[in-house]
Write an enzyme that holds these catalytic residues in place. Structure first.
Site, PDB file in Angstrom:
ATOM      1  N   HIS A  92      12.262 -28.197  47.568  1.00 51.70           N
ATOM      2  CA  HIS A  92      12.866 -26.866  47.604  1.00 51.70           C
ATOM      3  C   HIS A  92      13.082 -26.313  49.011  1.00 51.70           C
ATOM      4  CE1 HIS A  92      14.151 -23.128  46.108  1.00 51.70           C
ATOM      5  NE2 HIS A  92      13.022 -22.601  45.700  1.00 51.70           N
TER       6      HIS A  92
ATOM      7  N   TYR B  49       8.500 -10.895  40.522  1.00 52.03           N
ATOM      8  CA  TYR B  49       9.467 -11.364  41.520  1.00 52.03           C
ATOM      9  C   TYR B  49      10.662 -12.013  40.830  1.00 52.03           C
ATOM     10  CZ  TYR B  49      11.445 -14.526  45.065  1.00 52.03           C
ATOM     11  OH  TYR B  49      12.284 -15.210  45.901  1.00 52.03           O
TER      12      TYR B  49
ATOM     13  N   THR C 184      17.701 -16.259  49.942  1.00 51.46           N
ATOM     14  CA  THR C 184      17.409 -15.316  48.860  1.00 51.46           C
ATOM     15  C   THR C 184      16.728 -14.071  49.419  1.00 51.46           C
ATOM     16  OG1 THR C 184      15.227 -16.280  48.419  1.00 51.46           O
ATOM     17  CG2 THR C 184      17.100 -17.152  47.152  1.00 51.46           C
TER      18      THR C 184
END
Length: 792
Positions: free
Chosen positions: A358, A489, A502
């Protein structure tokens, strides 16, 4: 600024549309400090008691007056020289992460089954997906891939350079990302054994047909089966990628030692010049070459031997693999992985998914990739029926079967098996790594809710944003179980900006808290729905602000990193002797600056301890999406809102995951009942239902007729606020009291002590050319045992 990094891809033969908009993208805005502090206080207020909030407010205002403006000025100066003020800090937050990436960082996607029945088996599904993936790689390298847009606005395409040929490399102090932009081979894992072969030529054209790939995969599977399971387990080197990063770094160093390391003169004399010591040296070199083959591969294809049946089993298999012990030996698919790279996973019964590292890419980027390859598999099948069927790509590779093999260049299309030398240190490390991974898997549970009663179509019909509607469902279900709200979140994509990633949407607001409390009270249906609308409207507003890069989390984190950087610089300067100017002006304090109270306050800790981590990512090509929990007592929730259904994959460290999903299911049913009730009372007639199974519609024609029978007329059940199908309960279960996994709660060290190393202006590079890893005399074509192809 150039549209791409120099040397990112081979020279393009086209004008290049993929990165054409990069020069036009604006930088991520750096919000005014006052605005960020105001948003921060607004978020934490909903999570605190009045007394706690007053302490947090005091710390925030002190920061705004004292240290904040100075750090803001330093951050502004830093941002003026960068593509994005948060980018390097964000990379480092991932790369400094010491815990295993499996279940902590890597998300997964589960693809829908191939609509072509003949392809729903392992070998043909794998071959089909690999061909489509290679077509995607070709389009990307030739810059023919159309750029992403949302409502006509272009998005940053930089992350696409971090998908293929990229690996996370663990070093002694920090991990780095390395990319080989000329990579032309893939690595295949079968029964924890490694194989490789070339699939592209120097021009990134395919050199193998789908039939050729299928033949190679059958050959690999047949060869892997010949190794006894106990022996395969002893050589399952992939399990090391699930280790703590510092442990894995030391083991990588062991595997990559120089040829003359680890051998004593006495051992050489005792065993002779051609004895054990020389073989030992050569075999350690082989291990290093095996690593180079894996690190530089386009991607990893994992061919699992198991056939998960349920959605929960599939989710677990794609996220972390299965843990199965037979006669004391690990035979689960958890060892058939390499978590430091992009992995395409195909089970024995043809289910397919993606697990990805990621650090360099977010869910939106990988979603585009999997959507395109899924679409391409369908279009290629259509083209086999109708030659005039459209193609997804602007140009296609020449048919490999019609090319002269000599035109492929220096390639190896026959599979080679990578053979590791299991020196004692490595064998012992594998044993402990496997047991720790098994423990990690056992510490987590995964469950799935595939809600099929309604989806985005109905939510929009009722006037709600689907994402806001589902986010409030998460809040209500949690409150129904525990009687309190917790920090939640959701990532907002900021790829409208150059190198955007993001921003954190903090779902909990004063409006959402009021809603969940009202929903659990004995209040009229109309009142509950009105509170729901207010909460959803607030969430929509917050999402828009965050998508504009104006949230509070990333800005505050960057300020924290700036303080950390300058604090370390001051600490280094403290050891320097005083200059003559210093002596003239008098002694100066060399003490490190005090940590701003905003970062030691309970509100900061509350904001960065995400209990409900969520992410909405998906489209019709996906069945499920998910990731692990980001805190010890939290839930990780990946969800896909489809027109007529909602797919939710939840994980936790055994926090009654199934019960939470059951509560969520019942909330969704109950809120539908409230909407029906308020809709009926408002309009006087029932609107055409956008959901399945509305058994009451057939009785509406009789409404208004005078009932001539004796007895009391029973009110419509909708007035009670309960929504029940014939086989579905709508009552809430009782209780008492989220693809961005780069949460600060996981990324920051103990703020009062062990601070993580701050990224420097000349810190670890995110890229390296293939030459960075090249070794003198290294010939990739000779690495591994060549397999004999199986006859078809």
């Amino acid at each position: 600024m150039p549209s791409q990094a120099p040397g990112m891809f081979p020279p393009s033969s086209t004008a290049g549309i993929t990165f054409a908009n990069q020069d036009k993208l604006q930088k991520l805005p750096l919000p005014p400090l006052e605005d960020t502090i105001q948003r921060y206080l607004s978020v934490v207020k909903s999570l605190q008691t009045p007394r706690e909030f007053e302490q947090t407010r005091s710390a925030a205002l002190e920061f705004l007056i004292n240290q904040g403006p100075n750090l803001q000025a330093k951050l502004q100066a830093y941002a003026s020289t960068r593509s994005s003020y948060i980018e390097q800090f964000w990379y480092d937050s991932y790369l400094n992460f010491d815990n295993p990436v499996v279940l902590n960082l890597n998300p997964f996607f589960l693809l829908e089954d191939d609509p072509t029945p003949a392809r729903n088996n392992q070998v043909t599904r794998a071959a089909s997906l690999v061909v489509s993936t290679l077509a995607f790689v070709r389009a990307l390298r030739r810059e023919e891939l159309p750029p992403d847009t949302v409502h006509g606005k272009p998005l940053c395409m930089y992350q696409y350079s971090r998908i293929f040929g990229t690996a996370r490399i663990s070093n002694e102090n920090v991990c780095v990302m390395q990319s080989d932009y000329s990579s032309k081979h893939i690595v295949v894992l079968a029964r924890s054994q490694f194989y490789w072969f070339d699939v592209l030529d120097e021009n990134s054209d395919l050199i193998m047909t789908e039939k050729d790939l299928a033949q190679n995969f059958r050959t690999i599977i047949n060869d892997a089966v010949t190794t006894p399971v106990t022996e395969a387990a002893k050589g399952a080197v992939g399990v090391l990628t699930a280790e703590n990063r510092r442990i894995w770094a030391s083991l990588r160093d062991l595997l990559s030692q120089d040829v003359d390391s680890g051998v004593s003169p006495a051992a050489t004399e005792e065993n002779g010049s051609n004895g054990w010591s020389n073989r030992h040296i050569k075999e350690r070199n082989s291990n290093r070459e095996c690593l180079q083959i894996i690190d530089s591969a386009l991607f990893i294809l994992c061919l699992d031997y198991s056939s998960p049946q349920t959605a929960s089993e599939l989710a677990m298999n794609m996220l972390c693999g299965t843990n199965v012990i037979e006669k004391g030996v690990q035979v689960g698919t958890c060892t058939n992985r390499w978590y430091d790279k992009l992995q395409i996973i195909v089970t024995k019964n043809g289910s397919a998914g993606i697990n990805f590292e990621h650090t360099g890419v977010d869910g939106h980027t990988i979603l585009r990739f999997v959507s395109d390859i899924y679409t391409d598999t369908i279009l290629r099948f259509a083209k086999s029926i109708n030659g005039h069927a459209p193609s997804l790509w602007a140009s296609e590779s020449p048919d490999p079967s019609k090319r002269d093999p000599s035109s492929f260049g220096d390639v190896t299309t026959t599979p080679h098996k990578l053979e590791w030398t299991m020196i004692p240190e490595l064998s012992l490390a594998l044993r402990f790594a496997e047991t720790r991974l098994a423990d990690l898997i056992h510490q987590n549970e995964f469950d799935v809710l595939e809600f099929s009663h309604y989806g985005s179509t109905y939510m929009k019909t009722m006037g709600f944003s689907p994402d806001a509607f589902v986010q409030m469902a998460f809040q209500a279900a949690y409150y129904a179980l525990y009687g309190k709200v917790e920090c939640t979140y959701e990532p907002a994509m900021t790829k409208y900006f150059l190198h955007g990633r993001t921003e954190a949407i903090r779902t909990v607001s004063e409006e959402s808290v009021a809603f969940v409390r009202k929903f659990c009270e004995d209040a009229p249906a109309k009142t509950k729905i009105e509170y729901l609308r207010r909460a959803c409207e607030k969430h929509v507003h917050t999402t828009k602000v965050c998508a504009q890069g104006l949230g509070q989390d990333r800005h505050l984190y960057a300020l924290y990193c700036m303080h950390q950087r300058y604090m370390e610089e001051d600490a280094l300067n403290a050891d320097e002797p005083l200059s003559s100017v210093d002596s003239f002006e008098g002694p100066k304090s060399k003490a490190a600056p005090e940590i701003p109270s905003i970062f030691t306050d309970a509100g900061w800790d509350k904001l960065n301890t995400t209990v409900i981590s969520t992410s909405n990512c998906g489209n019709p090509s996906l069945r499920l999406f998910g990731f692990g929990p980001t805190s010890q007592d939290g839930y990780g929730i990946g969800y896909i809102i489809k027109p007529d259904s909602i797919s939710i994959c939840a994980s936790s460290k055994h926090r009654q995951t199934r019960r939470y999903l059951d509560t969520l299911h019942n909330y969704l049913m109950e809120v539908r009942g409230l909407l029906r009730s308020t809709e009926y009372r408002t309009t006087g007639t029932r609107a055409r239902s956008a959901i399945r199974g509305d058994a009451r519609e057939r009785s509406t024609a009789a409404e208004g007729r005078k009932d001539r029978r004796r007895g009391r007329l029973v009110d419509d059940i909708r007035q009670t606020g309960e929504a029940q199908d014939d086989d579905e309960a709508g009552d809430m279960l009782g209780g008492y009291g989220y693809f961005d996994v780069g949460e600060m709660e996981n990324l920051l060290r103990d703020i009062t002590g062990n601070l993580a190393p701050a990224p420097t202006e000349h810190g670890p590079s995110m890229t390296s050319t293939p030459d960075d890893r090249a070794q003198p005399g290294y010939r990739r074509r000779e690495v591994g045992r060549k397999l004999r192809l199986a006859d078809i």
